[in-house]
Design an enzyme around this catalytic site. Structure first.
Site, mmCIF file in Angstrom:
data_model
loop_
_atom_site.group_PDB
_atom_site.id
_atom_site.type_symbol
_atom_site.label_atom_id
_atom_site.label_comp_id
_atom_site.label_asym_id
_atom_site.label_seq_id
_atom_site.Cartn_x
_atom_site.Cartn_y
_atom_site.Cartn_z
ATOM 1 N N ILE A 1 0.846 -1.196 0.000
ATOM 2 C CA ILE A 1 0.000 0.000 0.000
ATOM 3 C C ILE A 1 0.886 1.252 0.000
ATOM 4 O O ILE A 1 1.021 1.922 1.029
ATOM 5 C CB ILE A 1 -0.970 0.036 1.201
ATOM 6 N N PRO A 2 1.487 1.578 -1.136
ATOM 7 C CA PRO A 2 2.201 2.856 -1.176
ATOM 8 C C PRO A 2 1.198 3.990 -0.976
ATOM 9 O O PRO A 2 0.083 3.932 -1.490
ATOM 10 C CB PRO A 2 2.825 2.875 -2.571
ATOM 11 N N HIS A 3 1.596 4.980 -0.192
ATOM 12 C CA HIS A 3 0.664 6.056 0.131
ATOM 13 C C HIS A 3 1.422 7.325 0.470
ATOM 14 O O HIS A 3 2.578 7.277 0.877
ATOM 15 C CB HIS A 3 -0.251 5.645 1.296
ATOM 16 N N ALA A 4 0.738 8.458 0.271
ATOM 17 C CA ALA A 4 1.363 9.741 0.575
ATOM 18 C C ALA A 4 0.306 10.826 0.686
ATOM 19 O O ALA A 4 -0.791 10.712 0.135
ATOM 20 C CB ALA A 4 2.363 10.110 -0.518
ATOM 21 N N HIS B 1 -6.119 10.424 5.416
ATOM 22 C CA HIS B 1 -5.050 9.500 5.050
ATOM 23 C C HIS B 1 -5.031 8.304 5.998
ATOM 24 O O HIS B 1 -5.061 7.147 5.568
ATOM 25 C CB HIS B 1 -3.716 10.264 5.071
#
Length: 158
Positions: free
Chosen positions: A72-75, A120
């Protein structure tokens, strides 16, 4: 406003054009760019380079491979104006450096505006809870199209 993934939010966060069942690239950075381009093509990203920089900076902090075949790449980035999620499925798997050493075969990308810290964390938490269930992961692997993916997620968060 805090965004969580509930049945109604799946339509907003993960429309069908945010889902790809085509094999993503096997390298982590390339897979991240593949997911990012789903959001770029859908008109959700205003500045691709800024979004990519935010994602790669987050990857430097610690792994986004959560285990059980999930990445789960996230930013948080002002390169997006509203929370967005992309999904891709990989047969070969992508090494996201998860603690269990398993490659990620279910890839989710979360991008939210810089001011959306609560959103987020809420989206990441909701998605992570849903994906811990074997039947949800199995259904995502078996999904025949984007609507199957979205229906699985809607049912998982019900």
């Amino acid at each position: 406003m805090t965004v969580t993934i509930d049945q109604a939010d799946v339509d907003e966060l993960i429309p069908a054009d945010h889902v790809s069942l085509s094999e993503p690239p096997a390298e982590k950075r390339d897979a991240i760019e593949f997911l990012l381009d789903l959001l770029v093509d859908a008109g959700r990203v205003d500045d691709r380079d800024a979004a990519l920089s935010a994602l790669l900076a987050r990857e430097e902090e610690t792994t986004t491979g959560v285990g059980k075949g999930i990445g789960i790449p996230h930013a948080k980035t002002d390169a997006v104006s509203r929370p967005s999620v992309a999904f891709a499925r990989s047969e070969a798997g992508v090494d996201f450096g998860s603690m269990d050493g398993e490659p990620a075969t279910l890839l989710f990308m979360i991008l939210v505006p810089e001011s959306g810290a609560e959103d987020h964390l809420s989206i990441l938490s909701s998605l992570s809870r849903a994906l811990m269930h074997d039947e949800v992961r199995e259904a995502l692997h078996a999904a025949g199209d984007a609507e199957d993916v979205r229906d699985t997620l809607k049912e998982a968060v019900a």
